[in-house]
Enzyme design. Structure first.
Site, PDB file in Angstrom:
ATOM      1  N   GLU A 279       0.824  -1.204   0.000  1.00  0.00           N
ATOM      2  CA  GLU A 279       0.000   0.000   0.000  1.00  0.00           C
ATOM      3  C   GLU A 279       0.867   1.266   0.000  1.00  0.00           C
ATOM      4  O   GLU A 279       0.439   2.322  -0.469  1.00  0.00           O
ATOM      5  CB  GLU A 279      -0.909  -0.013   1.245  1.00  0.00           C
ATOM      6  CG  GLU A 279      -2.326   0.416   0.942  1.00  0.00           C
ATOM      7  CD  GLU A 279      -3.307   0.078   2.061  1.00  0.00           C
ATOM      8  OE1 GLU A 279      -4.419  -0.368   1.745  1.00  0.00           O
ATOM      9  OE2 GLU A 279      -2.967   0.258   3.246  1.00  0.00           O
ATOM     10  N   HIS A 300       7.077 -27.092  -1.421  1.00  0.00           N
ATOM     11  CA  HIS A 300       6.409 -28.183  -2.135  1.00  0.00           C
ATOM     12  C   HIS A 300       5.292 -27.662  -3.020  1.00  0.00           C
ATOM     13  O   HIS A 300       4.444 -28.415  -3.473  1.00  0.00           O
ATOM     14  CB  HIS A 300       5.912 -29.227  -1.128  1.00  0.00           C
ATOM     15  CG  HIS A 300       7.035 -29.834  -0.359  1.00  0.00           C
ATOM     16  ND1 HIS A 300       7.584 -31.058  -0.644  1.00  0.00           N
ATOM     17  CD2 HIS A 300       7.779 -29.343   0.673  1.00  0.00           C
ATOM     18  CE1 HIS A 300       8.595 -31.312   0.175  1.00  0.00           C
ATOM     19  NE2 HIS A 300       8.732 -30.266   0.984  1.00  0.00           N
ATOM     20  N   LYS A 414     -14.022   0.455  -4.066  1.00  0.00           N
ATOM     21  CA  LYS A 414     -15.103   0.894  -3.177  1.00  0.00           C
ATOM     22  C   LYS A 414     -16.179   1.620  -3.975  1.00  0.00           C
ATOM     23  O   LYS A 414     -17.377   1.370  -3.791  1.00  0.00           O
ATOM     24  CB  LYS A 414     -14.556   1.839  -2.100  1.00  0.00           C
ATOM     25  CG  LYS A 414     -13.646   1.174  -1.091  1.00  0.00           C
ATOM     26  CD  LYS A 414     -13.271   2.162   0.002  1.00  0.00           C
ATOM     27  CE  LYS A 414     -12.158   1.623   0.866  1.00  0.00           C
ATOM     28  NZ  LYS A 414     -11.613   2.606   1.792  1.00  0.00           N
TER      29      LYS A 414
HETATM   30  O1  PA5 Z   1      -3.325   1.520   5.850  1.00  0.00           O
HETATM   31  C1  PA5 Z   1      -4.435   1.994   5.706  1.00  0.00           C
HETATM   32  O2  PA5 Z   1      -4.661   3.204   5.880  1.00  0.00           O
HETATM   33  C2  PA5 Z   1      -5.632   1.131   5.342  1.00  0.00           C
HETATM   34  O3  PA5 Z   1      -5.273  -0.181   5.120  1.00  0.00           O
HETATM   35  C3  PA5 Z   1      -6.666   1.164   6.453  1.00  0.00           C
HETATM   36  O4  PA5 Z   1      -6.051   0.745   7.631  1.00  0.00           O
HETATM   37  C4  PA5 Z   1      -7.855   0.281   6.158  1.00  0.00           C
HETATM   38  O5  PA5 Z   1      -8.414   0.624   4.938  1.00  0.00           O
HETATM   39  C5  PA5 Z   1      -8.896   0.418   7.260  1.00  0.00           C
HETATM   40  O6  PA5 Z   1      -9.281   1.740   7.411  1.00  0.00           O
HETATM   41  P1  PA5 Z   1     -10.083   2.244   8.663  1.00  0.00           P
HETATM   42  O7  PA5 Z   1      -9.244   2.060   9.876  1.00  0.00           O
HETATM   43  O8  PA5 Z   1     -10.365   3.694   8.388  1.00  0.00           O
HETATM   44  O9  PA5 Z   1     -11.352   1.438   8.758  1.00  0.00           O
END
Ligand code: PA5
Length: 437
Positions: A279, A300, A414
């Site tokens: 990310e 394996h 989303k």
């Molecule tokens: O690293 C990030 O910002 C994302 O992976 C969020 O943690 C994830 O989308 C969850 O978001 P939230 O804590 O707002 O529900």
């Protein structure tokens, strides 16, 4: 202290490239320290470990002790950065068959990290008739997956154990002021903890997001934080070395980094690492693809590809120096299985030889190998590893020329999901998307 060894990767990248990357890593580390790079409003994690004070730790521990004492199960509801850190640490430290053994406190379960209908159905079935509670974690307070799980679980908890029990055994971890979850927590009178504004989800494991579920599971959050402080207060050499080598390898055509473990308990550590790097770096058409394997299991299955497939990969191996337990291979009089040659030796030694053999074979097969050594799998070491990976990720992202602290690409699915579900405000996109299906 954790260590890094790069010698099995040095031959795979040009020396000049490695020198250039080292200079780039040092510049990126300065940008991070000066706080003048992209996404600099999300640098709260950088000095987080050393800034966690006694009052914060004591508050998390007190809440955890109450939940642990009152409940048989605590369901931690969250996704992405609001899930993976706690899951990784708990899985790394827990007895791997804890689910089938008597427990001395609440067991931590996870929900809201998928929309699997059967998953939630089965979880709700398990909880029925027990004493349980919920830690609901969402920084934005609006993420669909945890919101759905929380609505269902909250309803079940209130129906089965009453509103008073629910209000006392639901803890919300969210933004200080914003979001639907904050509003709900205030209205219902839940205990709350704050995710600081300047700490993004995937960098939040050392905030209550990770610390509370980890403490409920019975682990020492002070040692975890102390481990992170070890690295925060040290020099940047470890992080600079890792960031230098992975970027030098990337520039030499190694586009995929595989995080390798030989300990099943580290499986979710790799899942956390994949989110952190995936990310943070995968954007603007760039970024090393972070993958992971569990060896020897995956030798394996994926072993063939790694040994012999397209040469676009490198490995980062997590090696563990000291095992927690001792299992010795017995002698067998008949030796029909031919294993007497390793009788009397510990399983850990056999595993280590498998690791060394694999590393050599993969290097021979054209897979450069970075090695990160962990003295043992305990809270202090995991704290070191977490902060090491976080800081190296910030450095590496800046070297790549991206903002490591945003995740604009996550929004695409989303929007489509909302349009296909008929969420108000998305009507214009619905017909166009449906026509494509
Ligand atoms: O690293 C990030 O910002 C994302 O992976 C969020 O943690 C994830 O989308 C969850 O978001 P939230 O804590 O707002 O529900």
């Amino acid at each position: 202290m954790i260590k890094i060894d790069t010698k099995a990767a040095l031959g795979a990248a040009d020396e000049k490239e490695i020198d250039a990357m080292r200079r780039a890593a040092e510049a990126a580390a300065r940008t991070l320290a000066d706080g003048d790079g992209a996404g600099n409003d999300f640098l709260g994690w950088l000095h987080l470990p050393s800034s966690i004070d006694e009052e914060q730790l004591a508050a998390v521990e007190a809440c955890a002790a109450r939940l642990r004492h009152d409940c048989e199960f605590i369901v931690a509801v969250g996704i992405g950065g609001s899930y993976l850190g706690a899951k990784a640490v708990i899985e790394a430290l827990n007895d791997q068959f804890a689910a089938y053994k008597p427990a001395s406190g609440a067991r931590v379960l996870f929900a809201g990290n998928n929309i699997g209908e059967d998953y939630l159905h089965d979880l709700m079935g398990l909880l029925a008739g027990h004493k349980w509670g919920i830690i609901v974690i969402s920084k934005s307070g609006t993420t669909t997956e945890p919101a759905i799980a929380f609505r269902l679980l909250k309803g079940q908890l209130e129906r089965e154990l009453g509103s008073e029990w629910a209000a006392r055994h639901i803890v919300a971890i969210t933004d200080a002021a914003r979001g639907a979850l904050r509003g709900l927590a205030t209205q219902q009178g839940y205990d709350t903890f704050v995710i600081p504004d300047n700490v993004g989800g995937r960098f939040s494991v050392l905030t209550p997001v990770g610390l509370l579920p980890i403490a409920v599971a019975g682990f020492d959050i002070r040692a975890l934080v102390a481990g992170a402080v070890d690295i925060e207060r040290g020099d940047d050499e470890l992080m600079l070395t890792y960031a230098t080598m992975r970027n030098a390898l990337y520039h030499s055509g190694k586009k995929i980094e595989i995080l390798v473990n030989f300990e099943p308990r580290l499986h979710f550590l790799a899942e956390w690492w994949k989110q952190l790097y995936g990310e943070s770096e995968g954007k603007d058409g760039k970024g090393i693809f972070p993958a992971s394997v569990d060896f020897t299991t995956d030798l394996h299955s994926m072993g063939q590809w790694i040994q012999d497939g397209e040469r676009t990969i490198f490995e980062t191996v997590l090696t563990v120096e000291r095992q927690l337990s001792e299992v010795v291979i017995p002698t067998d009089e008949t030796d029909l299985d031919g294993l007497n040659y390793i009788a009397g030796r510990r399983l850990g030694e056999v595993n280590h030889k498998a690791e060394l053999g694999t590393r050599l074979a993969h290097v021979d097969g054209g897979v450069p190998c970075l090695v990160i050594s962990l003295p043992a799998i305990d809270e202090r070491t995991l704290g070191q590893l977490i902060y090491f990976f976080e800081k190296a990720c910030g450095i590496s992202g800046y070297m790549l020329g991206v903002n490591p602290f945003n995740q604009p690409g996550v929004e695409a699915y989303k929007k489509n999901m909302f349009a296909l579900l008929g969420k108000p405000g998305y009507e214009a996109q619905t017909a166009a998307l449906e026509a494509r299906l």
